[in-house]
Design an enzyme around this catalytic site. Structure first.
Site, PDB file in Angstrom:
ATOM      1  CG  HIS A 269      -1.693   1.148   1.185  1.00 38.61           C
ATOM      2  ND1 HIS A 269      -3.355   1.024   0.865  1.00 38.61           N
ATOM      3  CD2 HIS A 269      -1.695   2.345   1.795  1.00 38.61           C
ATOM      4  CE1 HIS A 269      -3.662   2.217   1.162  1.00 38.61           C
ATOM      5  NE2 HIS A 269      -2.774   3.135   1.674  1.00 38.61           N
ATOM      6  CD  GLU A 270       1.603   3.459   3.817  1.00 39.14           C
ATOM      7  OE1 GLU A 270       1.730   4.494   2.977  1.00 39.14           O
ATOM      8  OE2 GLU A 270       0.811   3.056   4.505  1.00 39.14           O
TER       9      GLU A 270
END
Lengths: 506, 506
Positions: A269-270
């Site tokens: 996600h990051e």
């Protein structure tokens, strides 16, 4: 004024903008450091440093000098000489200038104090599940936001002005339309899934060695094309990505000892956020356009990489063996299909941050409707616990036992962030719409995932989205890339195509 | 002007000084970050950020506003109202103001460019051992320093003005005296040692697991009283300590795979610097006095903890067992005495940074004499290789094969740091003199080391040295703490008392 003078003035203005950016970069690094291990006894003085530099950046952005630049470059004669990028730089600076100038400093100062008090009061209220304790603070915050909206001005719904801060151009009219379309499809789909057999997830809850989790996260980051010469991975309690400049975009994750997937999907996600920031055009470095264009588009990239890539069947057909080998003996008896089903499990829950890809949007809609209703006066802060619980029952079929796991669960409102929540669901919708285009433009999309060859995907996104930074609006980007405005049908189709087979639905 | 106005002016001035300090703290953190793992692609923009903030801090320190404050507070009427600390703050600010104001900006700018070019040319020259390549740059640097000295003014020897930058109040007269006394004792002592039997050091060169080295370094830091809530330990190629504020004093070390003691003593050395900065009085936070008083006094603390504590027989009587247990099977056959002798081995060598406690001072004296001679015109840059080699032969009995391991070994001169080198030897002399006082004030000094009870020692140093920061000069401190001026006899006695028994000399 001669052409030389004009160019000189433009150079000066760009240097001035760059100076603000430099202050912001320094502050960004200080925040990263605070979250990744700065010693606590140095915090008092460090807060003063942050205050000094932030104040300086703010002063520069609302100074008379800035006002003069903006007056000069918004004069039609001068404006038309600006190239597209410089026009956007001026526009962005003017938007921030106007927004700041319209709020009387004393009022803003009071609001800063209020939200700071509200955050600590919220924490206390959440611990004791006592909404009444938080209520007067939230009332003041809502009232102040209403005053801000009056000062800033608004078109249509008052909430539009707040939405625009996070998602430029977004309106209640548009959100009502897309959320309603999405809800009409997601709620029945979820109900159907509820009746189906649940996948086994027990094997995800074992002791997974943190060092090996880290090793696998690093491996996947490299595979996805995260550039370690332009970033680094650290550990924090709350994972985040921060783009200091495109050559320094840092991410963090956390390794839960009894959960192999939290760190992994959190990291991906990051990574999505980071790929966006790492691939902004170098031409935009040092300008106010050197960032993601909106919260929603940013979130579309974290969600695209996390869910549409990282939770895809093809991805795991490539990497499941690697994962098994990373944790020898722990997943040997778990088939790839069983793993795929486990990491795509969906189930209504009470807590947003633990929600899955399908139910997440419903959590967001509830918050959206509450924010909208507070701004329009449809209901008051005192109504919130009741409204919250009723909506959770209606949309998700669950109801909190107390306000701590209900209306008090998020810090956003205590911090005064009204208009932020919709970004999360917008991200999901944008992501599905971009993914649809990607599959058309890169027909071998699934094969690439199955080969772990992400470069063509990253390049397409860089070329068509990332490199633009904030030099195009969210709507300009979505129209240019996909040929149409935001359309929730792509997310609906994606969710149905994914979850129906997963749960054996017709 | 009324008392209220006066107090208001003082508050303003202190706030102004604090602002400069905040900029410096931000820059300090950025440098720490650059050295501990900042991604390299972000460096270009980060350099601009450093440039922006450093320039701002510099501008503040030489601004008209600063000039007015200094004029106001150096007027006798106003000055006498200042308390001791505020007088020192004004004095320090004025010293920096005057020094900066006396150099024409264009000349300084040229010098910055020159030293930057010289550093990269020095690197090239060192690689190819080609002094001639570096010579013209060094000539320009020496000439510019001579011009600076003319502009700044000087009393007695021109070199005094440069010495004062690193060691306020230090002079050629004093250094000639103390270095000469030291040399007269150290050179014959070293000659005697050369004839004695060398201790076995082979067991220090094994594979020592880096993770275990780290664990032991962390253990020793805690034992010594390094406050981990006001600091952190990281890894860098070149170890350093940096005090951002007394609540955030970070150190770094490096773990050589085949050397157990490099990281350990390096860590203790940096810990000494850190104990100083962590224990500066909170009253001085945000002032220009919140730092060590001089390079020499700073170095005295790193040397005291590294050599007089960390290399003492008592220290190892307490910790050698812990070290053995940290590396099971690797030191089992090595007695405590053998280990103590090995880590206190002394031998003339060519390279300063690898020199031991005894010979280090001789390396420094050579550099001191060269700097002094260059400033006085006693010899020219062209003479340096020959002068260098002759002095190494005379003082240390060794001679480099080439200039890379000779006159080109240090970067200091390329960076324009004339006057810095003596600090290292001053540190050793101050350390021995402080240690003498400590033993008188704390008669159980050796027992404390043997018990690993460092708190009384740290408290004594904090109370008598550390807490003062830069609010007293080096000479004020050494006189107040030890009752006399710098006296090299204490180091001579210490070295004789330590090395004679070690090498079985009478």
């Amino acid at each position: 004024m001669s052409q030389t003078d004009y160019q000189g003035k433009l150079d000066e203005f760009r240097k001035y903008i760059r100076k603000i950016k430099h202050y912001e970069e320094a502050v960004g690094l200080i925040y990263w450091d605070l979250r990744t291990g700065a010693p606590k006894k140095g915090m008092n003085e460090r807060s003063e440093v942050i205050g000094e530099l932030s104040t300086e950046a703010f002063k520069l952005s609302v100074s008379d000098e800035m006002g003069e630049y903006l007056d000069y470059f918004t004069e039609p004669d001068h404006q038309q000489q600006l190239d597209e990028t410089n026009q956007r730089i001026v526009g962005e600076a003017k938007k921030e200038y106007d927004r700041s100038k319209k709020i009387p400093p004393a009022m803003y100062q009071e609001y800063v104090v209020l939200t700071s008090q509200a955050e600590s009061k919220w924490e206390e209220a959440k611990e004791t599940s006592d909404f009444a304790m938080f209520q007067p603070y939230l009332e003041k915050i809502v009232n102040t936001n209403l005053k801000f909206v009056e000062l800033w001005g608004y078109e249509g719904h008052k909430y539009n002005t707040l939405l625009d801060m996070y998602e430029p151009g977004m309106t209640v009219e548009k959100l009502d339309e897309v959320f309603s379309a999405l809800r009409q499809e997601v709620v029945p789909l979820l109900a159907e899934i509820q009746k189906a057999e649940k996948p086994d997830r027990s094997f995800l809850r074992q002791k997974f060695d943190a060092a090996k989790q880290k090793q696998f996260s690093l491996f996947i980051l490299k595979e996805l094309g995260y550039d370690f010469e332009a970033g680094r991975l650290d550990e924090t309690v709350h994972p985040f990505a921060t783009g200091l400049n495109p050559g320094d975009v840092r991410i963090t994750t956390r390794y839960l000892p009894e959960d192999a997937t939290s760190a992994l999907f959190g990291t991906i996600h990051e990574c999505g956020h980071a790929l966006y920031e790492q691939n902004i055009s170098p031409d935009l470095i040092g300008t106010n356009l050197c960032t993601g264009t909106s919260m929603g588009i940013h979130e579309s990239q974290s969600r695209f990489w996390e869910n549409m890539v990282g939770r895809s069947r093809e991805f795991w057909s490539r990497y499941y063996g690697d994962l098994q080998r990373t944790f020898p003996g722990q997943l040997d008896d778990v088939s790839e299909d069983a793993f795929y089903r486990a990491v795509n499990h969906t189930e209504p829950s009470l807590v947003r941050i633990e929600a899955d890809e399908l139910t997440y949007n419903l959590h967001i809609m509830i918050r959206y409707e509450i924010e909208k209703g507070l701004l329009s006066g449809e209901f008051t802060v005192a109504d919130l616990p009741q409204v919250w619980n009723a909506k959770y029952r209606e949309y998700l079929g669950v109801e909190p036992d107390n306000d701590a796991e209900g209306v008090l669960q998020d810090v956003h409102w205590a911090g005064g962030s009204f208009g932020y929540f919709p970004s999360y669901a917008l991200g999901n919708m944008y992501a599905a719409q971009f993914a649809h285009t990607l599959r058309q433009e890169i027909p071998q999309f699934d094969e690439l995932l199955a080969k772990g060859d992400f470069a063509p995907i990253k390049e397409f996104l860089s070329e068509h989205i990332y490199k633009y930074g904030k030099s195009q609006t969210p709507n300009e980007i979505i129209r240019r890339v996909t040929g149409e405005d935001l359309n929730p049908q792509y997310l609906v189709d994606y969710l149905k195509d994914k979850y129906k087979p997963l749960y054996g639905l017709s």
